[in-house]
Write an enzyme that holds these catalytic residues in place. Sequence first.
Site, PDB file in Angstrom:
ATOM      1  N   PHE A 150       0.809  -1.231   0.000  1.00 22.49           N
ATOM      2  CA  PHE A 150       0.000   0.000   0.000  1.00 22.49           C
ATOM      3  C   PHE A 150       0.834   1.267   0.000  1.00 22.49           C
ATOM      4  CE2 PHE A 150      -0.086   2.513   3.897  1.00 22.49           C
ATOM      5  CZ  PHE A 150       0.619   1.735   4.798  1.00 22.49           C
ATOM      6  N   LYS A 151       2.122   1.155   0.305  1.00 25.85           N
ATOM      7  CA  LYS A 151       2.993   2.333   0.320  1.00 25.85           C
ATOM      8  C   LYS A 151       2.976   3.064  -1.036  1.00 25.85           C
ATOM      9  CE  LYS A 151       4.952   1.424   4.453  1.00 25.85           C
ATOM     10  NZ  LYS A 151       4.332   0.184   4.934  1.00 25.85           N
TER      11      LYS A 151
END
Length: 497
Positions: A112-113
């Site tokens: 998700f970064k």
Amino acid sequence: MEYVSTRDKSRRVSAAAAIAAGIAPDGGLYCPVTFPKLTVDDWHAMARMDYKGRAAHILGKFLTDFSAGELADFAAKAYADEKFGCSNTAPLVELAGGKYMLELWHGPTCAFKDMALQILPHLLTASLRKINETRTACILVATSGDTGKAALDGFHDVDGTKIMVYYPENGVSPMQKLQMTTQEGANVEVVAIRGNFDDAQSAVKRIFTDSETRAALDRDGMMLSSANSINWGRLAPQIAYYVSAYCDMLCRGDIKHGDRINICVPTGNFGNILAAYIAKQMGLPIHKLICASNRNNVLTDFFRNNGLYDKNRDFYTTSSPSMDILISSNLERLLFYASGQDDSAVAALMDKLRGEGRYQVAADIFANIAADFDAGCCDDALTTETIKTLWEQERYLCDTHTAVAVRVYEDYRVRTGDTTPTMIASTASPFKFCRAVIEAIGGTLERDDVSQLDVLTRLTGLAAPAPLAALAGKAPRFGRVVDKEDILSTVSLLREL
Ligand SMILES: *Cc1c(COP(=O)(O)O)cnc(C)c1O
């Protein structure tokens, strides 16, 4: 919109200044002084937009020194269909029992970064222009795996920037290591440290505070900046996906406007769940924010023990390494808001944390926190069991971090009887943590980590994400390993980029 430090709100800065600096000079974190509210018009407008449009719309409410055109351009580039494999940047998958999996890992590095680190380079370079900063921004990153690769992917070959990533030589998974050491780009450097993640992080902090190093870089036209979640420019883009997912639920008819949902987030540095808290302050109808931890359950204890935060405890290496952390930096921002922006109270608590490793939040402040949050934790054995059950019963494959959140949510539902529809943040592709996932669903491991991708595909019939499959046969570009005492000397490598 103006920003203040959690430890001293007397000085107000613009969004651009907050993003360029990363962290406030007093060591505090920059926070918006008010929360913009979502109106009926906003919801109507966003219902017709794709993810890129919604992201630009939400960012526009916080980054008021950026034009709508700029933000639309940045979002279009950051969330381009070819980078996320499809136009559905953050798909929401409905499972049994009112669970909605918010898949945030379809970006180029499969965690998700990417949702923030694909757009941060655009926000940062524009911020530097807005504050008339002409030096090259040198981004230093300490990573235990996911942040390093996502930051490299976002910043490689971005004009006006250089990026250097430090990772613990034996503290990342083979897949994460290969992702970083094969990174392309003329402005990137990757260094392994003989030591653990904490050593890498303290070393980077030492570089940030070394005035001689900063002066030397300045003489060469360079300045230091940060790409971790203490930077407001990483947090703001994360608010957008919670709002967008609620829009998706409305458009699909899963809920009616104003219906409440829960959001459950697997948590490490408290950044992702803080973004959901801010969405709630903007008017997203959230009943409970459920904070999920692995065996490093310092946050679970904080919420359950009336606001006693105590990091003086054993540190465990778990199957969800991105959540192996005992100092959750972004909790500082929650304390700032829950205390009614009491900067001196926050500064005192952070002083205690530094000195004694623990602090106790005042009862009235904790009462404000307790109303919004619930919390739970889950060890590696239960994580494995959850991956297996979810696969066998629902044919849904999830990674170890996501499994922690699923388990904590299921415990919550049984404990409270609350059947509110719940969004669960799915933070990494199961293929990124192949070993643990294969073991959980009963497969046999192979020696080489890229081959594990095929094993998981054979077991499940699911295709491995293209960026991970593409690692097969790639030769590492970076092999430098340094002792933690010698980190400062590696700064000179920035000159050669
Ligand atoms: C970084 C990370 C987390 C933790 O997110 P925070 O914002 O630090 O709380 C959870 N899962 C994965 C896969 C991550 O990479």
